[in-house]
Design a protein around this motif. Structure first.
Motif, short mmCIF file in Angstrom:
data_model
loop_
_atom_site.label_atom_id
_atom_site.label_comp_id
_atom_site.label_asym_id
_atom_site.label_seq_id
_atom_site.Cartn_x
_atom_site.Cartn_y
_atom_site.Cartn_z
N PHE A 90 0.84 -1.20 0.00
CA PHE A 90 0.00 0.00 0.00
C PHE A 90 0.88 1.25 0.00
O PHE A 90 0.59 2.23 -0.71
CB PHE A 90 -0.91 -0.01 1.23
N LEU A 91 1.96 1.21 0.75
CA LEU A 91 2.89 2.34 0.78
C LEU A 91 3.57 2.53 -0.58
O LEU A 91 3.74 3.65 -1.06
CB LEU A 91 3.95 2.12 1.86
N GLU A 92 3.98 1.42 -1.22
CA GLU A 92 4.65 1.50 -2.51
C GLU A 92 3.72 2.04 -3.59
O GLU A 92 4.14 2.78 -4.49
CB GLU A 92 5.17 0.13 -2.92
N ALA A 93 2.43 1.68 -3.50
CA ALA A 93 1.48 2.09 -4.53
C ALA A 93 1.03 3.53 -4.37
O ALA A 93 0.82 4.24 -5.36
CB ALA A 93 0.27 1.16 -4.51
N PHE A 94 0.91 4.00 -3.15
CA PHE A 94 0.27 5.31 -2.94
C PHE A 94 1.10 6.29 -2.11
O PHE A 94 0.68 7.44 -1.93
CB PHE A 94 -1.09 5.11 -2.25
N GLY A 95 2.28 5.88 -1.61
CA GLY A 95 3.09 6.79 -0.81
C GLY A 95 3.64 7.94 -1.62
O GLY A 95 3.87 7.81 -2.83
N ASP A 96 3.88 9.08 -0.98
CA ASP A 96 4.39 10.26 -1.68
C ASP A 96 5.70 10.77 -1.08
O ASP A 96 6.15 11.87 -1.39
CB ASP A 96 3.35 11.38 -1.65
N ALA A 154 -10.74 -1.51 -7.22
CA ALA A 154 -10.44 -1.43 -8.65
C ALA A 154 -9.18 -0.63 -8.97
O ALA A 154 -8.66 -0.70 -10.08
CB ALA A 154 -11.63 -0.83 -9.39
N THR A 155 -8.67 0.14 -8.01
CA THR A 155 -7.51 0.98 -8.30
C THR A 155 -6.22 0.16 -8.32
O THR A 155 -6.14 -0.92 -7.72
CB THR A 155 -7.39 2.10 -7.25
N TRP A 159 -3.82 7.13 -5.95
CA TRP A 159 -4.22 7.32 -4.56
C TRP A 159 -5.54 8.06 -4.44
O TRP A 159 -6.30 7.82 -3.49
CB TRP A 159 -3.12 8.07 -3.81
N TYR A 160 -5.83 8.95 -5.42
CA TYR A 160 -7.07 9.70 -5.35
C TYR A 160 -8.29 8.79 -5.55
O TYR A 160 -9.39 9.12 -5.11
CB TYR A 160 -7.08 10.84 -6.37
N GLN A 161 -8.09 7.64 -6.20
CA GLN A 161 -9.20 6.70 -6.35
C GLN A 161 -9.55 6.06 -5.00
O GLN A 161 -10.72 5.79 -4.71
CB GLN A 161 -8.86 5.62 -7.38
N ILE A 162 -8.54 5.84 -4.19
CA ILE A 162 -8.79 5.35 -2.82
C ILE A 162 -9.58 6.40 -2.05
O ILE A 162 -10.55 6.08 -1.33
CB ILE A 162 -7.46 5.06 -2.10
N VAL A 163 -9.21 7.66 -2.21
CA VAL A 163 -9.88 8.74 -1.50
C VAL A 163 -11.34 8.84 -1.93
O VAL A 163 -12.26 8.96 -1.10
CB VAL A 163 -9.15 10.08 -1.74
N ILE A 164 -11.58 8.79 -3.26
CA ILE A 164 -12.96 8.88 -3.77
C ILE A 164 -13.79 7.69 -3.28
O ILE A 164 -14.94 7.85 -2.87
CB ILE A 164 -12.95 8.95 -5.31
N GLY A 165 -13.19 6.51 -3.32
CA GLY A 165 -13.90 5.33 -2.86
C GLY A 165 -14.26 5.42 -1.39
O GLY A 165 -15.37 5.03 -0.97
N PRO A 222 3.41 -9.63 0.06
CA PRO A 222 4.06 -8.54 -0.68
C PRO A 222 3.20 -7.96 -1.80
O PRO A 222 3.56 -6.93 -2.38
CB PRO A 222 5.33 -9.21 -1.24
N THR A 223 2.09 -8.60 -2.16
CA THR A 223 1.26 -8.14 -3.27
C THR A 223 0.11 -7.28 -2.76
O THR A 223 -0.08 -7.10 -1.56
CB THR A 223 0.70 -9.34 -4.06
N SER A 224 -0.69 -6.79 -3.71
CA SER A 224 -1.84 -5.96 -3.34
C SER A 224 -2.91 -6.76 -2.60
O SER A 224 -3.85 -6.18 -2.04
CB SER A 224 -2.45 -5.33 -4.60
#
Length: 599
Positions: A90-96, A154-155, A159-165, A222-224
């Protein structure tokens, strides 16, 4: 033609129009405030069943379990997102930030946007529920929550798709946060209403604990799948609730207000586990009828702002908003969000184990809370709980700042802080966690309950967002001294409850309404007794004009709109006053022979 006749409410016994006395199985005028219930079904039966109500019928238990899942939906989402923020994928996919990691702004946005959605859901739920019913709306909000979960799953890397969801899911959570306690308070037997409404908080804690356990089982993947699997499991709770509510009956109050009188009577009888002519059913049906007749005679559709202008409603809405805000400001979420740092100070660095420890305490101690709410009263429990949490936070903040933060006796200081963190959570779970939801479902009259509960719940979600978003910035500046802020809020909560909240344990919703209208002093409300042999003065029984600024004359059948009662004497030991219109009883006044009638 006389509008009212007089009958002694003390000492004298009313006589039927016929010469015979009431049969042994019939209700007497005294039992029902001086008159028999205006219930056609009861009149046909000609007698009343006096058998005791069965409070924990299978139907009531099923209702408690199914409807309270609305709390699990919120609790599970709260528990899982706190775990996601620590999962590597989750950090790798959406961290900034390098590491990877989240900045305070992004983590606060991901966590907090759910609360913004719940705010809108809570406000929208009231008018929709009044229009379409409680059951249908519960199903709809469950579906909306599921849509929000689908958007998140679905994302891939947006990261904004997580926020919208999470915002969409929050709409569902907010709607359920209003409808769950509302449906429980309108349908549950009055003797166990507080415990059943408090079950909402119990299921919140259960949802948090289950999410912590599932996160612990997947966080090393290690996966989503590490975060998408917990999200997918979250579909189960709204699905169970949506299907289960289809097998329950609609709220009897909503049914009656929409012309389904027989359905309302049947639902009440099933809730109490008694025949439809039982005294509890007749009593409750009469109360519902009186309130509805008053509302229709007072102009029918009322303006939205009446929730503030109706008798003592501004006071109660402000009280509900304040109590919901104070529930958040107790600081419970602070421990869940920052427990990892505290436990790391004594060598327990696995944040997922930390979350489970706090979750176990939170869940386990909510069970005693269901006992406390019905056996010690709302006021006593809330005041005691607030002072207990005040003490815990003072010790926690002092040790954290003066010892732990300055690296003095780190291990012993951390151990003491862990103990007081758990003691705080235990006090919260037994008092302010569940009881606030019970209180919010009780203090408003039926006419305005949906709207007032929506406004009050919105306060909870606003403060939930503010604390979730700004806490990282505040703690970065003042460290553990942040606990002093929560301690002050806990003490303020005890003061607010003592001076402004009336005791509602064991009382009908109508009696609670009467206490606020009559301005019963909250500190005397525990000993207050409703007037014997008299109708209660309630908001729903007032014939209010649209805007709730004036009281309008009744225009019920058999009463001319121009008729008005002038200078009716108040009931007392010598002269009782009761309306026996349509009951078949001849009026009789104290000190006057049975055949005399005051016209």
């Amino acid at each position: 033609m006389a509008l009212l006749s007089f009958l002694t409410s003390r000492g004298g016994k009313g006589k039927k129009a016929s010469t015979s006395e009431p049969s042994s199985g019939e209700a007497t005028p005294r039992q029902y405030g001086g008159r028999l219930p205006e219930d056609a079904n009861f009149a046909e039966k000609g007698e009343i069943d006096n058998s005791p109500a069965r409070l924990f019928t299978p139907r009531v238990v099923a209702m408690a379990l199914i409807v309270s899942i609305g709390g699990m939906v919120f609790g599970y989402d709260t528990g899982q997102i706190s775990g996601f923020l620590e999962m590597q994928n989750f950090l790798e996919a959406f961290g900034d930030k390098p590491g990877p990691a989240f900045s305070n702004v992004r983590s606060g946005t991901i966590v907090g946007l759910l609360s913004i959605g719940t705010l809108f859901g809570a406000l929208l739920s009231a008018p929709i529920a009044d229009r379409f019913g409680r059951r249908v709306c519960i199903v709809v909000w469950c579906i909306i929550f599921c849509i929000g979960v689908i958007v998140q799953i679905a994302t891939v890397d947006h990261w904004y798709q997580i926020v919208i969801g999470r915002w969409v899911a929050g709409l569902g959570v907010g709607g359920l946060s209003v409808l769950t306690p509302m449906y429980q308070s309108e349908t549950a037997p009055r003797q166990v209403r507080g415990a059943l409404v408090s079950a909402y908080q119990l299921f919140i804690t259960l949802g948090i604990f289950l999410a912590d356990c599932i996160n612990y089982g997947t966080h090393n993947n290690p996966t989503s799948l590490s975060w998408k699997l917990p999200l997918g499991i979250g579909f189960a709770w709204p699905l169970i609730m949506a299907v289960g509510i289809c097998f329950l009956r609609e709220s009897p109050r909503w049914d009656y207000r929409n012309g389904k009188v027989d359905a309302a009577r049947t639902t009440i009888a099933l809730s109490y586990g008694v025949p439809e002519n039982n005294w509890e059913v007749v009593r409750e049906m009469r109360e519902i009828k009186d309130k509805f007749d008053a509302e229709m005679a007072g102009g029918g559709k009322h303006k939205f702002y009446e929730v503030f202008t109706a008798p003592r409603m501004g006071y109660r809405v402000l009280l509900g908003v304040t109590l919901q805000a104070l529930q958040q400001l107790t600081g419970a979420n602070y421990f869940f969000y920052y427990g990892t740092t505290i436990f790391a100070s004594v060598g327990l660095s696995d944040s997922f184990v930390t979350s489970m420890i706090l979750g176990v305490v939170n869940f386990a101690m909510t069970f005693p809370g269901l006992y406390v709410v019905e056996h010690f009263g709302r006021r006593r429990a809330l005041i005691t709980g607030a002072l207990w949490m005040f003490m815990c936070f003072l010790i926690f903040a002092s040790i954290g700042h003066f010892l732990l933060q300055e690296n003095r006796s780190v291990n012993s200081a951390g151990s003491v802080m862990i103990v007081f963190a758990c003691l705080f959570i235990a006090g919260y779970a037994m008092t302010w966690g569940p009881i606030i939801w019970a209180v919010i479902g009780e203090i408003f009259p039926t006419r305005y309950r949906a709207q007032a509960m929506g406004i009050s719940s919105a306060s909870n979600w606003i403060w939930n967002f503010l604390l979730g978003f700004f806490t990282p910035f505040i703690t970065a500046d003042i460290d553990y001294r942040y606990g002093y802020v929560f301690a002050a809020c806990c003490f303020s909560g005890a003061v607010v409850v003592y001076f402004f909240l009336c005791e509602s344990r064991g009382r009908t919703l109508e009696e609670i309404d009467t206490m606020y209208i009559m301005r019963v002093a909250p500190w005397n409300s525990t000993k207050w007794e409703p007037p014997e042999g008299e109708d209660l003065i309630t908001t729903d029984a007032l014939f209010l004009e649209p805007g709730a600024r004036n009281i309008r004359k009744a225009t019920a059948a058999g009463m001319e709109s121009g008729q008005q009662v002038e200078a009716v004497p108040a009931p007392n030991e010598r002269f009782g006053v009761s309306d026996v219109s349509g009951t078949g009883y001849e009026p009789e006044a104290a000190g006057i022979r049975g055949n005399s009638v005051v016209r």
